[in-house]
Design a protein around this motif. Structure first.
Motif, mmCIF file in Angstrom:
data_model
loop_
_atom_site.group_PDB
_atom_site.id
_atom_site.type_symbol
_atom_site.label_atom_id
_atom_site.label_comp_id
_atom_site.label_asym_id
_atom_site.label_seq_id
_atom_site.Cartn_x
_atom_site.Cartn_y
_atom_site.Cartn_z
ATOM 1 N N LYS A 169 2.416 1.943 -3.340
ATOM 2 C CA LYS A 169 1.321 2.478 -4.151
ATOM 3 C C LYS A 169 1.525 3.979 -4.371
ATOM 4 O O LYS A 169 1.400 4.478 -5.473
ATOM 5 N N ARG A 170 1.845 4.683 -3.283
ATOM 6 C CA ARG A 170 2.181 6.110 -3.363
ATOM 7 C C ARG A 170 2.972 6.474 -2.116
ATOM 8 O O ARG A 170 2.892 5.784 -1.101
ATOM 9 N N ALA A 171 3.739 7.538 -2.199
ATOM 10 C CA ALA A 171 4.499 8.027 -1.043
ATOM 11 C C ALA A 171 3.616 9.008 -0.287
ATOM 12 O O ALA A 171 3.151 9.990 -0.857
ATOM 13 N N THR A 172 3.388 8.724 0.982
ATOM 14 C CA THR A 172 2.549 9.617 1.793
ATOM 15 C C THR A 172 3.383 10.372 2.826
ATOM 16 O O THR A 172 2.822 10.985 3.728
ATOM 17 N N GLU B 44 4.148 2.665 -11.771
ATOM 18 C CA GLU B 44 5.295 2.901 -12.660
ATOM 19 C C GLU B 44 6.000 1.590 -12.994
ATOM 20 O O GLU B 44 6.418 1.380 -14.140
ATOM 21 N N ARG C 237 0.855 -1.187 0.000
ATOM 22 C CA ARG C 237 0.000 0.000 0.000
ATOM 23 C C ARG C 237 0.902 1.251 0.000
ATOM 24 O O ARG C 237 1.904 1.284 -0.651
ATOM 25 N N ASP C 238 0.535 2.246 0.747
ATOM 26 C CA ASP C 238 1.287 3.499 0.769
ATOM 27 C C ASP C 238 2.646 3.328 1.442
ATOM 28 O O ASP C 238 2.781 2.579 2.409
ATOM 29 N N ASN D 268 4.726 5.000 3.811
ATOM 30 C CA ASN D 268 4.473 6.045 4.806
ATOM 31 C C ASN D 268 5.720 6.318 5.652
ATOM 32 O O ASN D 268 6.806 5.797 5.376
ATOM 33 N N SER E 114 6.569 4.145 -7.831
ATOM 34 C CA SER E 114 5.218 3.665 -7.546
ATOM 35 C C SER E 114 5.014 2.296 -8.207
ATOM 36 O O SER E 114 5.654 1.969 -9.213
#
Length: 190
Positions: free
Chosen positions: A168-171, A185, A141-142, A144, A182
């Protein structure tokens, strides 16, 4: 527009009743009775990523059921949908495999390597770029703050100047010496 997208729009779905009393819904000039709708949901569950709409469509089927004694059938369809949905969901292990397969095409001169790890400091994988060995931390997931701290701990322990973060994404804000990639990507890279 596919039928599942239409099912998501509650305004587009209306229950109609035939002269014989059977209920159905009409989508794109196609009639769906109770069994048609349950069959549609089962088939859609193999390809759709929209679990909420699949489950809502099962609930819609209940509204057009010919009898109120269909609870077991609907619960069985719900279990099929959930099992199909779970079976196509990525696990962190799947992301590890994807990263091992794609990271070298994403980063020029990068190769996945084996590295002897300390038992208390085990990154998800290691890569070499030029002469530098770089730890990689992967999250399903993220990515973090906790994940960043974990990667930085590996970097400090092994004396690495750089690290690679995958998720999934950088938070969280990442320092310049940590490259974020990501999952999307990686999936898109050749």
């Amino acid at each position: 527009m596919n039928n599942l997208v239409i099912m998501k729009d509650k305004q587009a779905v209306t229950i109609q009743t035939q002269k014989n009393g059977e209920k159905f819904i009409k989508i794109n000039d196609k009639h769906f009775d109770y069994i048609d709708l349950l069959e549609f949901v089962c088939k859609a569950s193999y390809t759709s990523d929209d679990l909420n709409t699949l489950l809502a469509t099962i609930d819609l089927a209940r509204d057009i059921a010919p009898t109120d004694k269909v609870g077991f059938l609907q619960q069985s369809v719900r279990e099929i949908v959930l099992r199909n949905f779970d079976s196509k969901t990525f696990t962190e292990f799947d992301i590890h495999n994807l990263a091992k397969e794609k990271i070298s095409s994403f980063i020029s001169g990068c190769e996945v390597i084996n590295h002897k790890n300390h038992p208390k400091h085990i990154p998800d994988m290691w890569v070499r770029i030029g002469r530098k060995e770089i730890p990689v931390e992967i999250k399903l997931r993220d990515f973090n703050l906790k994940a960043r701290n974990q990667l930085e701990r590996y970097m400090d322990f092994y004396g690495c100047e750089k690290g690679i973060a995958i998720g999934k994404r950088a938070t969280t804000k990442l320092p310049e010496n940590i490259l974020f990639i990501s999952i999307a990507e990686l999936e898109e890279s050749k």
